[in-house]
Scaffold this active site. Structure first.
Site, PDB file in Angstrom:
ATOM      1  N   HIS A 107     -16.803  -3.305   0.067  1.00  0.00           N
ATOM      2  CA  HIS A 107     -15.396  -3.703   0.008  1.00  0.00           C
ATOM      3  C   HIS A 107     -15.039  -4.771   1.038  1.00  0.00           C
ATOM      4  CE1 HIS A 107     -11.230  -3.314  -1.088  1.00  0.00           C
ATOM      5  NE2 HIS A 107     -10.884  -3.061   0.145  1.00  0.00           N
TER       6      HIS A 107
ATOM      7  N   TYR B  13       0.871  -1.168   0.000  1.00  0.00           N
ATOM      8  CA  TYR B  13       0.000   0.000   0.000  1.00  0.00           C
ATOM      9  C   TYR B  13       0.902   1.210   0.000  1.00  0.00           C
ATOM     10  CZ  TYR B  13      -3.959  -2.963   1.136  1.00  0.00           C
ATOM     11  OH  TYR B  13      -4.937  -3.906   1.094  1.00  0.00           O
TER      12      TYR B  13
END
Ligand SMILES: *[C@@H]1O[C@H](CO)[C@@H](O)[C@H](O)[C@H]1NC(C)=O
Ligand SMILES: *[C@@H]1O[C@H](CO)[C@@H](O)[C@H](O)[C@H]1NC(C)=O
Ligand SMILES: *[C@@H]1O[C@H](CO)[C@@H](O)[C@H](O)[C@H]1NC(C)=O
Ligand SMILES: *[C@@H]1O[C@H](CO)[C@@H](O)[C@H](O)[C@H]1NC(C)=O
Ligand SMILES: *[C@@H]1O[C@H](CO)[C@@H](O)[C@H](O)[C@H]1NC(C)=O
Ligand SMILES: *[C@@H]1O[C@H](CO)[C@@H](O)[C@H](O)[C@H]1NC(C)=O
Length: 605
Positions: A393, A210
């Site tokens: 999600h 990330y």
């Protein structure tokens, strides 16, 4: 003679009316990367009829089907059609038992409307009921539909002898929840674009990373509205950029262009914190542009509107290559022609934390988070908020999600559901009808996980192998709230974990707090059915702890300190007729152990 002609003309006129009266197709998608296979569709909610048009660069047969979960052939509901050299069109409703020619259905539920072969293209138009009730057909439902496609360059020698395809593939589509072409507003003439990219990132040579970059939004002094966002993916990196989320952030120009791994120590707190703020946009593999409806735009410029953002890039680099450079991100379309409403994005669901625990080897495990009535009653405007789209999600273990709305202890109509969640296809889910959420309303997000192949516990976390259970809700008018979620209360989960530590199921961690929890839980597995059921009860029935945060992430009330009052679990609504082992919070001992303290420290830190 003249009479016959008039008759013919009349018939042709009727035919023309019939053809033009056909609903024009509202939705369009390419099934393959080269756009050799295009699919258009539209549906009629009154008659519950779906109409498909497939348009393929071939003069041979075309296959089209709905796959149960996997995007594979077995179990798929399939049609095969073609146009022969005399211009006669054929369509056959079939069912794939395996990877061989699908068998003809006894009931032919797909109706051919037209078939044309022209300039090397074959176009077939056909319709079917949403639910044909034929066990050899699959129902068409909200959320993700997994489609499969195939074609051959030749017509079959006969109606029963259909040779194998030359090309095939699969694609997921939101059949019912895409934005119709007619609802997509025209961009005003003064529309400007601005690239919000994570520039020249050398993708870390590990499987999942990330990467967070601080970026200026368009620097406009006057208020503008963002009306559209296009994903911009660096050519050649389509398989690397997995998902990206844009978070609005307090302005601090000194962090413009600052880039680092989101969880690394050298990430400035200012940027780190932005990641738990309001999302502006979410995109993941398979997603397309985000278009906002005509009545609302995302505000920038002017007073109190965001000037700065953090883009979180999720890169997938399974081969650990070290030479990938990426400059992906969003292209933002913005205008001074303000729309009547400002858009806000609210994060609902379960907190991303080690308190989200899914046991190993489960066919179906439910986790539910809530946006509580306490939180909404404190900050929602008198007329509530109007939800026009959302974005579910989870990570790899997620198979289904839904969101439900509750008012005064009663459930309102289902807000949204996706029974065939596809991690590789996460797009904005536009509501068929906007949902009004009033102060005092509670909204749940339930995520169903499958961990059949896993041997250890799966915990809430940022990597794709960890889990999330989130619903990013897109709504108007914008309010000063970024997150509204829950996790199990410490009083319920703490003693349960303490018991597992005492039994030696969880190793004693070497550190306190969140890191200790990840260390211990992440190394454990749970196999005793009684303990597994107890975990389900602890996660499901005691009133959970609330997390309700302003845009600046200050809590509306004490972090984790307050439990939902008058709490009734979603499971109480959905499983009203089954018994659940009589859970009661008082059945837990309050023996403190070192492990217990670890949890307490996580909880209070
Ligand atoms: C990436 O770096 C190159 C070379 O320094 C530069 O020309 C280019 O503009 C950069 N790309 C972006 C998107 O900033
Ligand atoms: C899990 O959630 C799904 C979707 O809401 C629901 O249909 C199912 O009954 C739930 N199962 C349990 C065990 O709660
Ligand atoms: C689970 O494992 C089996 C056997 O190794 C494999 O065939 C299957 O594809 C795996 N399923 C998933 C969802 O990974
Ligand atoms: C965790 O914190 C408690 C209380 O301060 C302390 O007694 C204990 O030693 C700590 N444990 C570890 C592993 O650091
Ligand atoms: C955050 O926003 C709230 C509500 O506007 C405000 O009361 C509070 O003082 C703010 N906190 C900080 C640290 O800015
Ligand atoms: C919900 O179900 C659980 C388990 O059956 C039960 O203990 C609890 O009292 C129920 N709660 C409500 C509000 O009905």
């Amino acid at each position: 003679m003249a009479g016959t002609w008039i008759y013919y003309l009349h018939a042709i006129a009727l035919l023309l009316i019939a053809v033009t009266a056909e609903t024009p197709e509202q939705y369009h998608v390419s099934m393959d990367e080269d756009s050799n296979y295009r699919m258009h569709w539209s549906f009629n909610n009154q008659d519950k009829i779906m109409q498909f048009t497939v348009e393929v660069k071939t003069t041979g047969w075309i296959g089209f089907g709905i796959s149960p979960y996997t995007g594979q052939m077995p179990g798929s509901d399939v049609v095969i059609g073609w146009v022969d050299s005399n211009g006669k069109a054929y369509l056959q409703d079939r069912f794939a038992n395996g990877r061989t020619l699908p068998a003809l259905d006894d009931n032919q539920d797909y109706k051919l409307i037209s078939g044309i072969e022209k300039n090397g293209m074959t176009t077939l138009k056909f319709s079917r009921k949403f639910n044909t009730e034929d066990p050899k057909d699959l129902p068409l439902e909200g959320g993700t539909t997994r489609l499969i496609w195939a074609y051959n360059n030749n017509d079959p020698p006969s109606q029963t002898n259909i040779p194998m395809h030359h090309k095939m593939g699969s694609r997921s589509v939101n059949l019912f929840n895409a934005m119709p072409e007619i609802d997509k507003p025209k961009l005003p003439d003064d529309t400007k674009t601005y690239d919000c990219l994570a520039p020249n990132v050398t993708v870390p040579s590990k499987h999942t990373s990330y990467w967070c970059v601080g970026l200026k939004l368009p620097q406009v002094t006057e208020k503008h509205h963002i009306i559209k966002l296009d994903p911009v993916i660096t050519k050649g990196n389509e398989g690397v950029v997995h998902h990206m989320t844009l978070f609005e952030c307090e302005s601090d120009p000194k962090w413009h262009g600052y880039a680092a791994e989101c969880d690394s120590q050298n990430m400035p707190n200012h940027l780190r914190n932005c990641r738990s703020g309001s999302a502006m946009a979410g995109w993941a593999v398979g997603g397309e542009s985000i278009t906002f409806p005509a009545k609302a735009g995302f505000p920038i410029g002017g007073k109190n509107n965001p000037k700065f953002a953090v883009i979180e890039m999720h890169y997938d680099n399974p081969e650990g290559k070290s030479n990938i450079v990426d400059s992906s991100g969003y292209k933002i379309y913005y205008t001074k022609q303000l729309r009547p409403n400002d858009i806000g994005v609210l994060i609902m669901g379960h907190l991303v934390s080690p308190f989200l625990i899914v046991p190993n080897n489960q066919m179906q495990w439910n986790i539910t988070g809530y946006c509580s009535g306490e939180c909404t009653s404190m900050i929602f405007p008198k007329n509530g908020i109007n939800i026009f789209a959302l974005f579910f999600h989870t990570h790899l273990a997620g198979v289904a999600l839904d969101s439900r709305q509750f008012r005064n202890g009663k459930e309102l109509p289902l807000v949204a559901e996706n029974k065939h969640y596809d991690f590789n296809y996460q797009e904005l889910y536009y509501m068929k009808d906007e949902v009004n959420m009033m102060p005092g309303d509670t909204m749940s997000v339930t995520c169903v996980y499958k961990t059949k192949n896993r041997t250890k516990l799966t915990l809430g976390g940022l990597s794709t192998k960890e889990e999330m259970c989130l619903n990013y809700v897109f709504y108007y008018p914008k309010i000063d709230l970024s997150a509204c979620s829950t996790q199990p209360a410490y009083e319920a989960l703490g003693p349960y974990l303490a018991k597992l530590w005492r039994k030696g199921i969880l190793p004693i961690p070497s550190q306190n707090g969140s890191a200790g929890l990840y260390e211990s839980l992440g190394a454990a597995s749970l196999d005793d059915p009684k303990l597994i059921q107890e975990l389900a009860n602890v996660q499901t029935y005691p009133p959970p702890a609330m997390y309700c945060a302003y845009g600046n992430r200050t809590m509306l009330f004490d972090r984790f300190g307050v439990r939902m009052a008058n709490f009734k679990s979603v499971a109480n609504y959905t499983m009203e007729n089954t018994t659940n082992g009589g859970f009661s919070i008082s059945t837990f001992s309050s023996v403190m152990t070192l492990a217990h303290i670890v949890v307490a420290f996580y909880y209070l830190s």
